[in-house]
Design an enzyme around this catalytic site. Structure first.
Site, short mmCIF file in Angstrom:
data_model
loop_
_atom_site.label_atom_id
_atom_site.label_comp_id
_atom_site.label_asym_id
_atom_site.label_seq_id
_atom_site.Cartn_x
_atom_site.Cartn_y
_atom_site.Cartn_z
N ASP A 1 11.22 3.77 7.20
CA ASP A 1 9.97 3.02 7.12
C ASP A 1 9.59 2.59 8.54
OD1 ASP A 1 7.90 1.54 5.90
OD2 ASP A 1 9.17 -0.19 5.56
N LYS B 1 22.57 0.45 -0.51
CA LYS B 1 22.90 1.09 -1.77
C LYS B 1 21.89 2.18 -2.11
CE LYS B 1 23.19 -3.43 -3.01
NZ LYS B 1 23.00 -4.61 -3.85
N GLY B 2 20.77 2.17 -1.42
CA GLY B 2 19.65 3.03 -1.81
C GLY B 2 19.92 4.51 -1.76
N GLU C 1 20.14 8.51 4.28
CA GLU C 1 19.37 7.28 4.03
C GLU C 1 18.28 7.59 3.01
OE1 GLU C 1 19.03 4.29 3.79
OE2 GLU C 1 18.23 3.31 5.58
N ASP C 2 17.89 6.59 2.23
CA ASP C 2 16.85 6.81 1.23
C ASP C 2 15.47 6.98 1.84
OD1 ASP C 2 16.66 4.15 2.04
OD2 ASP C 2 16.90 3.28 0.03
N LYS D 1 7.94 7.26 5.83
CA LYS D 1 6.58 6.67 5.89
C LYS D 1 6.18 6.57 7.36
CE LYS D 1 7.49 3.13 2.59
NZ LYS D 1 7.21 1.77 2.09
N PHE E 1 4.68 1.25 -1.51
CA PHE E 1 6.03 0.83 -1.87
C PHE E 1 6.54 1.65 -3.04
CE2 PHE E 1 9.53 -1.80 -3.25
CZ PHE E 1 10.09 -2.11 -2.03
N VAL E 2 7.67 2.33 -2.83
CA VAL E 2 8.20 3.24 -3.85
C VAL E 2 9.54 2.74 -4.38
CG1 VAL E 2 6.97 5.30 -3.07
CG2 VAL E 2 9.15 4.72 -2.03
N ARG F 1 16.58 1.01 -9.38
CA ARG F 1 17.39 2.01 -8.68
C ARG F 1 17.80 3.16 -9.60
NH1 ARG F 1 18.93 -0.05 -3.63
NH2 ARG F 1 19.40 -2.27 -3.52
P1 IMP Z 1 13.21 0.39 7.92
O1 IMP Z 1 14.30 -0.28 8.70
O2 IMP Z 1 11.92 -0.41 8.00
O3 IMP Z 1 12.99 1.83 8.29
O4 IMP Z 1 13.57 0.26 6.42
C1 IMP Z 1 14.53 0.99 5.81
C2 IMP Z 1 14.94 0.31 4.53
O5 IMP Z 1 13.90 -0.47 3.94
C3 IMP Z 1 15.29 1.35 3.50
O6 IMP Z 1 16.64 1.69 3.58
C4 IMP Z 1 14.93 0.66 2.20
O7 IMP Z 1 16.04 -0.09 1.76
C5 IMP Z 1 13.84 -0.31 2.56
N1 IMP Z 1 12.50 0.22 2.18
C6 IMP Z 1 11.51 0.62 3.00
N2 IMP Z 1 10.45 1.05 2.32
C7 IMP Z 1 10.77 0.93 1.02
C8 IMP Z 1 10.07 1.24 -0.20
O8 IMP Z 1 8.93 1.72 -0.25
N3 IMP Z 1 10.76 0.99 -1.36
C9 IMP Z 1 12.02 0.47 -1.38
N4 IMP Z 1 12.69 0.19 -0.26
C10 IMP Z 1 12.08 0.40 0.93
#
Ligand code: IMP
Length: 172
Positions: A100, A40-41, A96-97, A128, A149-150, A162
């Site tokens: 990470d 949903k982000g 994508e939001d 990140k 963490f944002v 959100r």
């Molecule tokens: P990844 O698979 O570790 O790259 O994570 C991606 C997902 O983790 C994003 O779509 C977010 O939903 C969540 N996420 C990662 N970092 C943050 C953050 O700092 N705040 C909120 N959601 C995050």
């Protein structure tokens, strides 16, 4: 509820999103662009982005679960909702939001590439890089941030925040 410290205010977000829209259109000058938002982000980012892209645009959504509630990754990615329409022969941009660890986008890119798009690119509002576990290509990045963490502008902590019109951090 805690008040997050502002990292990117609404006008900074709007300016950067408009730049990203121009970059994306420049990469696909002639054809329709099919945006696939990751629920949903990505919803606020996607809504602003598509309205700033000139020319033909279509949209779809996909949902995956990567994090449970809280701030740490389980490392597992699971599909919750697939796209509705075929990607065959289309110029697809995943929206994508945040990237990470990269695990979510890695999973999505592999999955969507199998659907035979004409091109597949990814737009992420935030990155990140210090947290990356897999190397994923992200052609369009709004802002690179440190490991914090944002929340806001679609990003949540336990489904909250959100709706904030800015991006802020909870951890100082
Ligand atoms: P990844 O698979 O570790 O790259 O994570 C991606 C997902 O983790 C994003 O779509 C977010 O939903 C969540 N996420 C990662 N970092 C943050 C953050 O700092 N705040 C909120 N959601 C995050």
């Amino acid at each position: 509820m805690l008040s997050p410290r502002v990292l990117f205010d609404p006008s900074t977000l709007a300016t950067r999103v408009a730049d990203l829209a121009a970059e994306i259109r420049a990469a696909v000058p002639e054809d329709d662009i099919h945006f696939v938002g990751v629920l949903k982000g990505a919803v606020p980012f996607m809504a602003d982005l598509i309205r700033a892209v000139p020319g033909g645009v279509t949209i779809d959504f996909i949902a995956v679960s990567s994090y449970g509630s809280g701030t740490s990754s389980s490392g597992e990615v699971r599909m919750l909702k697939d796209v509705d329409a075929s990607l065959d022969g289309r110029h697809v941009v995943i929206v994508e939001d945040i990237v990470d660890t990269g695990l979510t986008l890695h999973y999505l890119q592999e999955l969507l590439r199998l659907r035979n798009p004409k091109s597949l690119r990814t737009a992420c509002l935030l990155s990140k890089p210090s947290r990356r576990k897999v190397d994923v290509p992200v052609e369009f990045i709004g802002f690179t941030i440190d490991d914090r963490f944002v929340v806001g502008y679609g990003l949540d902590y336990d489904e909250q925040y959100r709706n904030l019109p800015y991006i802020g951090c909870l951890d100082g």
